[in-house]
Design an enzyme around this catalytic site. Structure first.
Site, mmCIF file in Angstrom:
data_model
loop_
_atom_site.group_PDB
_atom_site.id
_atom_site.type_symbol
_atom_site.label_atom_id
_atom_site.label_comp_id
_atom_site.label_asym_id
_atom_site.label_seq_id
_atom_site.Cartn_x
_atom_site.Cartn_y
_atom_site.Cartn_z
ATOM 1 N N ASP A 94 -28.646 7.968 22.710
ATOM 2 C CA ASP A 94 -28.605 8.946 22.818
ATOM 3 C C ASP A 94 -29.128 10.811 22.269
ATOM 4 O OD1 ASP A 94 -26.425 7.369 22.646
ATOM 5 O OD2 ASP A 94 -27.016 6.127 19.907
ATOM 6 N N GLN A 143 -24.556 -2.279 23.914
ATOM 7 C CA GLN A 143 -23.196 -3.255 23.021
ATOM 8 C C GLN A 143 -22.764 -3.931 23.512
ATOM 9 O OE1 GLN A 143 -20.493 0.751 23.965
ATOM 10 N NE2 GLN A 143 -21.795 1.945 21.980
ATOM 11 N N LYS A 155 -20.721 8.734 28.213
ATOM 12 C CA LYS A 155 -20.848 8.533 26.969
ATOM 13 C C LYS A 155 -19.871 9.733 25.791
ATOM 14 C CE LYS A 155 -24.686 6.672 25.795
ATOM 15 N NZ LYS A 155 -24.717 4.682 25.775
ATOM 16 N N LYS A 200 -25.982 4.719 12.186
ATOM 17 C CA LYS A 200 -24.433 4.516 12.256
ATOM 18 C C LYS A 200 -24.333 2.802 13.573
ATOM 19 C CE LYS A 200 -22.663 6.934 15.879
ATOM 20 N NZ LYS A 200 -22.138 6.144 17.012
ATOM 21 N N SER A 201 -25.271 2.531 14.059
ATOM 22 C CA SER A 201 -25.056 1.857 15.047
ATOM 23 C C SER A 201 -25.517 0.415 13.794
ATOM 24 C CB SER A 201 -26.534 1.160 15.677
ATOM 25 O OG SER A 201 -26.454 1.844 16.983
ATOM 26 N N ARG A 211 -22.537 13.772 29.165
ATOM 27 C CA ARG A 211 -23.298 14.660 28.094
ATOM 28 C C ARG A 211 -24.463 15.301 29.384
ATOM 29 N NH1 ARG A 211 -25.205 10.014 23.349
ATOM 30 N NH2 ARG A 211 -22.841 11.302 22.372
ATOM 31 N N ARG A 230 -13.674 5.942 28.444
ATOM 32 C CA ARG A 230 -14.546 5.086 28.789
ATOM 33 C C ARG A 230 -14.531 3.758 29.193
ATOM 34 N NH1 ARG A 230 -18.364 6.161 23.708
ATOM 35 N NH2 ARG A 230 -19.895 5.523 24.748
ATOM 36 N N ARG A 273 -22.824 14.205 19.491
ATOM 37 C CA ARG A 273 -24.459 14.961 19.234
ATOM 38 C C ARG A 273 -24.404 16.615 20.044
ATOM 39 N NH1 ARG A 273 -25.668 10.708 16.969
ATOM 40 N NH2 ARG A 273 -25.075 8.805 17.540
#
Ligand code: S3P
Length: 450
Positions: free
Chosen positions: A322, A176, A349, A28-29, A353, A129, A398
């Site tokens: 992650d 990021q 996230k 994904k990244s 989480r 976020r 996730r």
């Protein structure tokens, strides 16, 4: 107005084993970065292994809205016709980035130095976020950015003549933020440097290099100068180690498992999950190590093994950031206690989480104590089984996949609620899981919302 949203639950029978061979979808990244840099390059870039998940598709849609032509994706193949660093057009409408934090943070930097204004919006989770971490340094570079008083989306990026380079020590270890500033740096006068408190994924730096842009690293500091150009280059994207993580844990905890995951990205800045699982006693063999598109890859053969709890080493935390939902399931099945600290980032996230995993583990009969910056989990041991029951994924992809694999070591059926966002990072998780021994029943319900 009424809108309809489809809710999706997973229902899993207890027990089973994972066997066979599997290639999980593209990273994904790397997929996000592939679209961004290909769009800004001169020439046409052929990408294969592109992740056709909602997050990376949101990035692609944003560039199409800014006038970038692209064919695909189809079976992971995508062709992007780059417009050069100064060839993007005013999209004329807000760019909706859905659930994707990577899209919003990286695009904030990439678009901060354009001569047109853009608005970035996202779903309810993304709108909660923290964006201050990119807004503040980008403002120091001269960007004009509007946000809510709490520093959240929607973000308004106003046109500027020119950004200024910056020398910025990152207050949190975040790939990021680092990437956002480097992408802004492409448009800045002079040098932009970012130093990181701990190593984070370096895909942006690697890919800039692959597109012929000079990036200099000395120790923990990475620098580039504005005003260069990117030249199209073919890209092959490895399978996502973050998606492989669910199967690494699943095969480790399910007796009788023997599973090979092929062409998995082995970038050292992403390997925390393999390092941590091995320290817990997992049997993971790294086979056929090789290179793919400037990134190391290998096949990972994982066989069931008794796990034991550990204190997770601090330096592994950003390298596995992650993968903690999956790792918490491993800890729940291990012998003894696992302690995680220094991971307060997990609270911001796609969901909190730490809290959401602690609640779900407790519902399955596991002693899990959430802490401000981590968790203490008392494992059930080699002979132990999780209880069955109902857990909430809170729309976090996730979390949904972590609890799905937990059923392999459960005594009774598990139902996971709110799983639709699995498609953000792992389309066909259900099909691939079934192919290696984890059948999942999907229950869909169309809810009407006022
Ligand atoms: C990502 C960096 C990480 C990670 C996210 C993807 C990236 O976020 O959690 O899923 O592609 O750069 P942070 O930079 O916030 O740690």
């Amino acid at each position: 107005m009424t809108a309809s949203a489809q809710s999706l639950s997973f229902e899993l029978a207890p027990g089973g084993a994972l066997r066979g061979e599997l290639r999980v979808p593209g990273d994904k990244s790397i997929s996000h970065r592939a679209v961004m840099l290909a769009a800004l390059a001169e020439g046409t870039t052929e990408i294969d292994g592109f992740l056709e998940g909602a997050d990376s598709l949101a990035t692609l849609a944003a560039f199409r809205a800014m006038g970038v032509a692209a064919e695909g994706p189809s079976a992971g193949r995508l062709q992007v016709h780059g417009v050069g660093l100064h060839g993007l057009n005013d999209p004329g409408r807000a760019l909706d980035l859905g659930n994707s934090g990577t899209s919003m943070r990286l695009l904030s930097g990439l678009l901060a130095g354009q001569r047109f204004a853009t608005t970035l919006i996202g779903d309810a989770s993304l709108s909660r976020r923290p964006m201050g971490r990119v807004i503040e340094p980008l403002r120091q570079m001269g960007a004009h950015i509007e946000a809510t008083p709490e520093g959240r989306a929607p973000l308004g990026l106003l046109p500027v003549e020119r950004l200024q380079g910056i020398d910025y020590p990152l207050p949190v270890a975040s790939a990021q933020v680092k990437s956002s500033l480097l992408l802004a740096g492409l448009y800045a006068q002079g040098e932009t440097c970012v130093s990181e408190p701990a190593p984070t994924r370096d895909h942006t730096e690697r890919m800039l290099g692959a597109f012929g842009y000079s990036v200099r690293r000395a120790g923990n500091r990475v620098c580039l100068s504005g005003g260069g150009r990117l030249v199209a280059a073919p890209l092959s994207i490895p399978a996502d180690v973050s998606s492989a993580a669910f199967f690494l844990v699943g095969a480790s905890i399910a007796p009788g498992s023997d599973l090979t995951l092929t062409q998995v990205g082995m970038n050292p800045t992403r390997l925390g999950v393999v390092n941590i699982l091995r320290q817990m006693g997992a049997d993971i063999a790294i086979e056929r190590p090789r290179e793919l598109g400037g990134e190391p890859v290998a096949d990972l053969r994982v066989r069931a093994a008794p796990l034991h709890g550990i204190a997770i080493p601090q330096e592994q935390v950003p390298l596995a950031i992650d993968e903690f939902p999956a790792l918490f399931i491993a800890a729940a099945c291990a012998d003894g206690e696992t302690l995680l600290s220094g991971a307060s980032e997990l609270r911001v996230k796609e969901s909190d989480r730490i809290q959401v995993m602690a609640d779900g583990l407790a519902a399955l009969g596991v002693e899990a104590e959430p802490r401000p910056d981590g968790m203490r989990i008392r494992g059930l041991g080699a002979a132990g089984l999780l209880g069955g029951g109902e857990v909430e994924a809170h729309g976090d992809h996730r979390i949904a996949m972590a609890f799905a694999i937990s059923a392999l070591r459960a005594a009774a059926p598990i139902r996971v609620e709110d799983c639709a966002n699995v498609e953000t990072s792992f389309p066909d998780f259900v099909g691939l899981a079934a192919a290696v021994g984890l059948p999942i029943t999907e229950l869909r319900d169309v809810e009407r919302q006022a």
